[in-house]
Enzyme design. Structure first.
Site, PDB file in Angstrom:
ATOM      1  CB  CYS A 116       0.000 -80.945  24.599  1.00 23.82           C
ATOM      2  SG  CYS A 116      -1.281 -80.298  25.648  1.00 23.82           S
ATOM      3  CG  HIS A 251       0.715 -85.082  24.364  1.00 19.95           C
ATOM      4  ND1 HIS A 251       1.104 -84.631  25.762  1.00 19.95           N
ATOM      5  CD2 HIS A 251      -0.646 -84.340  24.370  1.00 19.95           C
ATOM      6  CE1 HIS A 251       0.143 -83.992  26.205  1.00 19.95           C
ATOM      7  NE2 HIS A 251      -0.736 -84.033  25.265  1.00 19.95           N
ATOM      8  CG  ASN A 281      -2.827 -83.654  28.470  1.00 25.76           C
ATOM      9  OD1 ASN A 281      -1.776 -83.422  28.218  1.00 25.76           O
ATOM     10  ND2 ASN A 281      -3.831 -83.357  27.385  1.00 25.76           N
TER      11      ASN A 281
HETATM   12  C1  LIG Z   1     -12.932 -84.886  25.934  1.00 23.66           C
HETATM   13  C2  LIG Z   1     -13.412 -86.403  25.351  1.00 23.66           C
HETATM   14  C3  LIG Z   1     -13.107 -87.216  26.303  1.00 23.66           C
HETATM   15  C4  LIG Z   1     -14.885 -86.427  25.323  1.00 23.66           C
HETATM   16  O1  LIG Z   1     -15.341 -87.713  24.834  1.00 23.66           O
HETATM   17  P1  LIG Z   1     -16.395 -87.859  23.850  1.00 23.66           P
HETATM   18  O2  LIG Z   1     -16.786 -89.108  23.729  1.00 23.66           O
HETATM   19  O3  LIG Z   1     -16.136 -86.892  22.779  1.00 23.66           O
HETATM   20  O4  LIG Z   1     -17.656 -87.079  24.575  1.00 23.66           O
HETATM   21  P2  LIG Z   1     -18.635 -86.073  24.457  1.00 23.66           P
HETATM   22  O5  LIG Z   1     -17.846 -84.787  24.589  1.00 23.66           O
HETATM   23  O6  LIG Z   1     -19.419 -86.179  23.064  1.00 23.66           O
HETATM   24  O7  LIG Z   1     -19.898 -86.238  25.557  1.00 23.66           O
HETATM   25  C5  LIG Z   1     -20.503 -87.398  25.719  1.00 23.66           C
HETATM   26  C6  LIG Z   1     -21.399 -87.219  26.855  1.00 23.66           C
HETATM   27  O8  LIG Z   1     -20.470 -87.400  28.204  1.00 23.66           O
HETATM   28  C7  LIG Z   1     -20.655 -86.275  28.959  1.00 23.66           C
HETATM   29  N1  LIG Z   1     -19.486 -85.841  29.734  1.00 23.66           N
HETATM   30  C8  LIG Z   1     -18.562 -85.073  29.318  1.00 23.66           C
HETATM   31  N2  LIG Z   1     -17.310 -85.240  30.329  1.00 23.66           N
HETATM   32  C9  LIG Z   1     -17.956 -85.990  31.242  1.00 23.66           C
HETATM   33  C10 LIG Z   1     -17.234 -86.593  32.489  1.00 23.66           C
HETATM   34  N3  LIG Z   1     -16.186 -86.167  32.805  1.00 23.66           N
HETATM   35  N4  LIG Z   1     -17.855 -87.552  32.860  1.00 23.66           N
HETATM   36  C11 LIG Z   1     -19.118 -88.118  32.652  1.00 23.66           C
HETATM   37  N5  LIG Z   1     -19.414 -87.543  31.577  1.00 23.66           N
HETATM   38  C12 LIG Z   1     -19.232 -86.551  30.776  1.00 23.66           C
HETATM   39  C13 LIG Z   1     -21.123 -85.374  28.072  1.00 23.66           C
HETATM   40  O9  LIG Z   1     -22.004 -84.384  28.658  1.00 23.66           O
HETATM   41  C14 LIG Z   1     -22.222 -86.005  27.202  1.00 23.66           C
HETATM   42  O10 LIG Z   1     -23.470 -86.253  27.484  1.00 23.66           O
HETATM   43  P3  LIG Z   1     -24.834 -86.210  26.517  1.00 23.66           P
HETATM   44  O11 LIG Z   1     -24.348 -86.946  25.608  1.00 23.66           O
HETATM   45  O12 LIG Z   1     -25.664 -86.399  27.791  1.00 23.66           O
HETATM   46  O13 LIG Z   1     -24.514 -84.878  26.153  1.00 23.66           O
HETATM   47  C15 LIG Z   1     -12.847 -86.641  24.079  1.00 23.66           C
HETATM   48  O14 LIG Z   1     -13.536 -85.802  22.999  1.00 23.66           O
HETATM   49  C16 LIG Z   1     -11.429 -86.352  23.815  1.00 23.66           C
HETATM   50  O15 LIG Z   1     -10.777 -86.997  24.582  1.00 23.66           O
HETATM   51  N6  LIG Z   1     -11.066 -85.269  23.191  1.00 23.66           N
HETATM   52  C17 LIG Z   1      -9.426 -85.109  22.976  1.00 23.66           C
HETATM   53  C18 LIG Z   1      -9.150 -84.161  24.131  1.00 23.66           C
HETATM   54  C19 LIG Z   1      -7.731 -84.098  24.522  1.00 23.66           C
HETATM   55  O16 LIG Z   1      -7.132 -84.891  24.377  1.00 23.66           O
HETATM   56  N7  LIG Z   1      -7.382 -82.675  24.475  1.00 23.66           N
HETATM   57  C20 LIG Z   1      -6.051 -82.426  24.538  1.00 23.66           C
HETATM   58  C21 LIG Z   1      -5.207 -82.618  23.282  1.00 23.66           C
HETATM   59  S1  LIG Z   1      -3.428 -81.838  23.654  1.00 23.66           S
END
Ligand SMILES: CC(C)(COP(=O)(O)OP(=O)(O)OC[C@H]1O[C@@H](n2cnc3c(N)ncnc32)[C@H](O)[C@@H]1OP(=O)(O)O)[C@@H](O)C(=O)NCCC(=O)NCCS
Length: 324
Positions: A116, A251, A281
């Site tokens: 990215c 980004h 993204n």
């Molecule tokens: C991926 C991201 C959105 C997840 O958000 P989060 O608040 O950390 O969520 P978690 O992973 O802790 O998951 C929370 C809950 O949502 C659930 N969940 C995960 N993906 C889901 C989806 N697409 N839809 C619904 N629920 C979802 C999980 O299973 C979890 O459930 P649980 O509490 O019952 O176990 C976040 O971590 C993020 O944006 N990270 C950066 C990723 C990124 O930008 N990467 C590219 C960089 S170049």
């Protein structure tokens, strides 16, 4: 000899016609909802490439749009640099495919892979060639078909990404009173973080393409906590501050990461260009797509001071300051 600057003379983008909303993903059986995706990421929809829309196809269309804005023809280009992690083939490079598709027979073309952060790395790299006389005009492209790398059974990653391409034309010009061009850039990487964001295959390991894997929370923490160092370094090196910026074009991975970074750096929210809601993204394509959107709607104008910044797998990260 007068200082040579890499001046932006054109900018363009291309998005596949197939728009997939969050609701459409849920309707296809992915256990998710529009509400969850919007609240956690700000993403509302993404574009997904069709079978014939390879990365070089998207990149060629974006490059042509950038040439059109510049009023240049392909023969004016002597460097084609494509940032991508989703090349058409392991080799030859996607950049050479774009070079051929545009009918460019001179100069040189190569791919750059920093996930990215690829577009920021590519701008910094092209700037080195242009400012030292190694090339005269560069097409700097970010093009991706990340949908091909997704595990559609993994709802924690498949809802986040999309496909697209953007490009700018950089031209070597002697610096003048307008002080236009790439003013400075700062790149960093730290390979110890590989397991937090990676693809579990490759030609030298599994012999397969593999699928994207991510520890979302770890990436989020690093993105907000650590990557502002490159922006602070760019401010220091250029003698500018957040107040001097006209636009901040980060980004586009996650709205919460973008806003937290802007707040931490003291960059006013109204200076932040956001397209993550429309594109998801798109990895190396996200910044040039956002630049093209802000050019098209009249926000970015010649003379504006524009900061671009990104973090990607590796981790890799970087920032560059451009007087448009
Ligand atoms: C991926 C991201 C959105 C997840 O958000 P989060 O608040 O950390 O969520 P978690 O992973 O802790 O998951 C929370 C809950 O949502 C659930 N969940 C995960 N993906 C889901 C989806 N697409 N839809 C619904 N629920 C979802 C999980 O299973 C979890 O459930 P649980 O509490 O019952 O176990 C976040 O971590 C993020 O944006 N990270 C950066 C990723 C990124 O930008 N990467 C590219 C960089 S170049």
């Amino acid at each position: 000899m007068a200082l040579l600057r890499s001046v932006v003379v054109g900018c363009g983008a291309y998005l596949p016609g197939n728009v997939v909303t969050n609701a459409a993903l849920a309707e296809r059986g992915i256990e998710t909802s529009d509400e969850w995706i919007v609240q956690r990421t700000g993403i509302r929809q993404r574009h997904i490439a069709g079978p014939d829309e390879t990365t070089s196809v998207l990149g060629t269309r974006a490059a042509q749009a950038a040439l059109d804005e510049a009023g240049l023809s392909p023969a004016d280009i002597d460097l084609v640099l494509c940032a991508t992690s989703t090349p058409d083939y392991t080799f030859p490079s996607t950049a050479t495919q774009i070079q051929a598709a545009l009918g460019i027979e001179g100069g040189f073309a190569f791919d750059l892979q920093a996930v990215c952060a690829g577009f920021v790395y590519a701008v910094a790299t092209a700037d080195r060639f242009l400012s030292t006389g190694g090339a005269k005009r560069a097409l700097v492209i970010g093009a991706e078909t990340f949908s091909r790398l997704l595990d559609w059974e993994d709802r924690t990653t498949c809802v986040l990404f999309g496909d697209g391409a953007g490009a700018i034309v950089l031209e070597a010009r002697e610096n003048d009173a307008s002080n236009r061009g790439v003013l400075t850039s700062c790149l960093r990487s730290d390979g110890r973080h590989r397991a937090k964001l990676y693809v579990d295959g490759g030609p030298g390991s599994t012999g397969t393409t593999g699928k994207l894997r991510m520890e979302g929370r770890e990436v989020f923490r690093f993105a907000v906590g650590s990557v502002t160092d490159v922006i602070e370094e760019v401010f220091r090196a250029s003698g500018t501050t957040a107040d001097d910026l006209t636009w901040f074009v980060p980004h586009q991975a996650n709205r919460r990461i973008i806003e937290a970074s802007a707040d931490k750096l003291g960059i006013a929210r109204e200076k932040v260009v956001l397209t993550v809601d429309q594109h998801g993204n798109t990895s190396a394509a996200s910044i040039p797509l956002a630049l093209a959107a802000a050019r098209r709607d009249g926000r970015i104008k010649p003379g504006d001071l524009v900061m671009i910044e990104a973090i990607g797998g590796g981790f890799t990260w970087g920032a560059a300051l451009i007087r448009w």
